[in-house]
Design an enzyme around this catalytic site. Structure first.
Site, PDB file in Angstrom:
ATOM      1  N   TYR A 141       0.883  -1.170   0.000  1.00  0.00           N
ATOM      2  CA  TYR A 141       0.000   0.000   0.000  1.00  0.00           C
ATOM      3  C   TYR A 141       0.919   1.218   0.000  1.00  0.00           C
ATOM      4  O   TYR A 141       1.407   1.650   1.034  1.00  0.00           O
ATOM      5  CB  TYR A 141      -0.900  -0.019   1.229  1.00  0.00           C
ATOM      6  CG  TYR A 141      -1.769   1.209   1.394  1.00  0.00           C
ATOM      7  CD1 TYR A 141      -2.388   1.803   0.291  1.00  0.00           C
ATOM      8  CD2 TYR A 141      -1.995   1.781   2.647  1.00  0.00           C
ATOM      9  CE1 TYR A 141      -3.192   2.918   0.439  1.00  0.00           C
ATOM     10  CE2 TYR A 141      -2.801   2.889   2.802  1.00  0.00           C
ATOM     11  CZ  TYR A 141      -3.384   3.456   1.700  1.00  0.00           C
ATOM     12  OH  TYR A 141      -4.193   4.576   1.834  1.00  0.00           O
ATOM     13  N   ASP A 182      -2.197  -1.164  -4.017  1.00  0.00           N
ATOM     14  CA  ASP A 182      -2.533   0.229  -4.304  1.00  0.00           C
ATOM     15  C   ASP A 182      -1.226   1.012  -4.409  1.00  0.00           C
ATOM     16  O   ASP A 182      -0.567   1.277  -3.409  1.00  0.00           O
ATOM     17  CB  ASP A 182      -3.413   0.764  -3.172  1.00  0.00           C
ATOM     18  CG  ASP A 182      -3.838   2.210  -3.395  1.00  0.00           C
ATOM     19  OD1 ASP A 182      -3.378   2.840  -4.365  1.00  0.00           O
ATOM     20  OD2 ASP A 182      -4.627   2.722  -2.572  1.00  0.00           O
ATOM     21  N   HIS A 305     -12.410   1.662  -3.827  1.00  0.00           N
ATOM     22  CA  HIS A 305     -11.614   0.968  -4.836  1.00  0.00           C
ATOM     23  C   HIS A 305     -12.355  -0.289  -5.269  1.00  0.00           C
ATOM     24  O   HIS A 305     -13.271  -0.754  -4.583  1.00  0.00           O
ATOM     25  CB  HIS A 305     -10.252   0.551  -4.273  1.00  0.00           C
ATOM     26  CG  HIS A 305      -9.344   1.688  -3.917  1.00  0.00           C
ATOM     27  ND1 HIS A 305      -8.161   1.942  -4.571  1.00  0.00           N
ATOM     28  CD2 HIS A 305      -9.441   2.640  -2.952  1.00  0.00           C
ATOM     29  CE1 HIS A 305      -7.565   2.984  -4.031  1.00  0.00           C
ATOM     30  NE2 HIS A 305      -8.318   3.431  -3.039  1.00  0.00           N
TER      31      HIS A 305
END
Length: 548
Positions: A141, A182, A305
């Site tokens: 992330y 991400d 998302h």
């Protein structure tokens, strides 16, 4: 073998349980980001999921922030696993290792980069056409570059550099590598809903890093495999390093409006006004030889998302035992260490006090519940005196009254009122007799004393009149107070209609630090979208004037 990545924006938002969400994705390895859970808040239902083994990384500095987790089906149990990219968080056996060259980073920088819970690495064994190989999955992330915090831009670039250093080091060791999660940067203009609105789009440092990390620009899928093979051979021959391929663009090089993240504040998902910042990257050899598909899943809701999946032709070879980093080995989930929440469970009041402290099997909730209800398998009650030692005496505790009892009106004894009435009447009669029998008694004195012994009906009338007067007074004060507060708190101003759609606008407040922070304004109520979309928000804007 199927793998999925998904920024879930809070793991505790799954109301039906994490297992149902994992099963619905139907993947062997599921990597989630932004769990927003720290170890002290991680419950057993989330950590220990039937049919899966899990691996968590948490933020060390902030609660409810960042965090990643990797769930592997039992048939995809990894052979090694660890937290972070630097190796500083690894002190157990069964780690992945291969950390690369950290000479460009200070020790303080390395610690800070791993301190926010942004990476989990698992290493799996796969069967590729009869040959056993290792594939390492790096679940990340990546930080966001907050425009109001310039130091975060540098932090983000340092994280990218560390990620690339670790991925390439593992590649050099002989394992295939998949980097997914991400990444918080849209790569090309095709990956952004409105790139023309961004100044110097191509000059963004994050995009420049992606240009170097991803080894080719996939313009045509038919030539992709040839380009991958040529680039792979050139890199292996010269540097020994193999770079990475964006698997979605590998299979869908020209697809537009393919986004994975949308703003919830503006309702942008309704108009598909978003960005593609969630990726699956694979080393070029793995991409060329074993990936058979990859795509996004915008139909899956539950977060700002959507998931991204990748499918490989090779099968997984599970480890017989999860590595030491597996969540199921944490002391709080093995009965070795009790969580504070365990001690706050409501106990049965009928259970004798002495039995509560007998040993309980901490890792088996059903057995623990059964033990609490019937301690040691005995249903009989012990005598009360056996709870305390004979040598000690305790004072009998007085029952504590209810707090509400102090706010109840006091009850009046009716018999005392009646006796008072009789006494008053006797005194009055006695006074009349005295005035008749003794003329010297002043009649006015009797008249002035008489009102103190009025009848019950008279007293009730007086009380009602007093109560009514007080009620009227309170009503008047309440009305004045209401008028005062209405003059102070006027409420939101009436919403104007936007010029394009003729619909009532919505009220917003400026939260960004600056000269306008706290000011209110009206904008079109429709979801944000491209200027060419007639169903999207128009450009109506109006400040709320002071005093209105």
């Amino acid at each position: 073998m199927k793998i999925v990545t998904w920024n879930i924006n809070g793991i505790r938002t799954f109301r039906n349980g994490i297992k149902k969400a994992l099963d619905s994705l139907d993947a062997d390895i599921i990597c989630v980001q932004e769990t927003k859970v720290t170890r002290d808040l991680l419950d057993e239902r989330t950590a220990i999921v039937d049919g899966y083994n899990s691996y968590f990384s948490y933020s060390r500095g902030r609660s409810g922030y960042s965090g990643v987790a990797t769930y592997c089906k039992d048939q995809a149990t990894p052979f090694a696993a660890e937290e972070g990219l630097t190796g500083l968080l690894t002190s157990h056996d069964g780690a992945v290792r291969c950390y690369g060259d950290h000479t460009e980073f200070s020790n303080e920088e390395l610690q800070l980069l791993d301190n926010e819970g942004r990476a989990v690495i698992t290493q799996h064994k796969i069967n590729c056409e009869g040959e056993a190989r290792f594939v390492t999955v790096i679940n990340v992330y990546c930080p966001r570059a907050d425009p109001e915090k310039p130091e975060r831009k540098q932090f983000k670039l340092q994280f990218y550099k560390l990620l690339q250093c670790r991925a390439e080091a593992i590649l050099k060791s002989g394992s295939h590598v998949i980097v997914l999660g991400d990444v918080n940067t849209s790569h090309k203009p095709i990956d952004h809903c409105d790139p023309n609105e961004i100044d110097d789009f191509e000059e963004n440092p994050g995009r420049k890093w992606l240009n170097g990390f991803l080894h080719i620009d996939q313009d045509n899928h038919e030539t992709n495999e040839e380009k991958v093979e040529e680039e792979h051979e050139a890199q292996v021959n010269h540097s020994g390093a193999r770079k990475f391929v964006d698997m979605f663009r590998f299979f869908h090089p020209t697809r537009t409006n393919a986004f994975t993240c949308w703003s919830t504040m503006t309702g942008a998902r309704q108009t598909n006004y978003g960005t593609r910042i969630d990726y699956i990257f694979a080393d070029c050899q793995l991409a060329k030889e074993h990936f058979v598909g990859a795509d996004i899943m915008p139909e899956v809701e539950g977060s700002d998302h959507c998931p991204v999946w990748g499918h490989l032709s090779c099968s997984l070879i599970p480890s017989l035992k999860p590595p030491a980093f597996c969540t199921q080995y944490l002391p709080e989930f093995t009965g070795k260490q009790q969580k504070l929440s365990r001690f706050l469970v409501k106990m049965d009041q009928k259970v004798p006090q002495s039995n509560i402290f007998e040993s309980l099997p901490g890792s088996q909730e059903e057995e623990e519940r059964r033990e609490n209800l019937i301690p040691s398998g005995r249903g009989e009650k012990r005598p009360a005196e056996s709870v305390l030692p004979k040598a000690k005496k305790t004072k009998t505790a007085k029952p504590q009254g209810n707090l509400l009892a102090f706010f109840k009106p006091k009850t009046v004894n009716v018999s005392s009122i009646e006796s008072t009435d009789k006494e008053c009447k006797n005194n009055l009669n006695q006074g009349e007799m005295n005035s008749t029998q003794n003329p010297s008694v002043n009649p006015r004195a009797t008249d002035t004393a008489a009102p103190s012994c009025e009848s019950k009906e008279d007293r009730k009338t007086v009380k009602v009149d007093s109560s009514t007067s007080q009620t009227l007074t309170h009503a008047s004060d309440s009305k004045k107070g209401s008028v005062f507060w209405k003059s102070v708190l006027k409420g939101p101003p009436p919403a104007p209609s936007c010029k394009v759609h003729g619909e009532p606008c919505v009220l917003r407040t400026v939260k960004k630090e600056g000269p306008n922070v706290g000011k209110q304004f009206f904008v079109c109520a429709r979801p944000q979208g491209h200027s060419s979309n007639p169903e999207a928000r128009c450009n109506f804007f109006a400040w709320v004037e002071k005093g209105k």
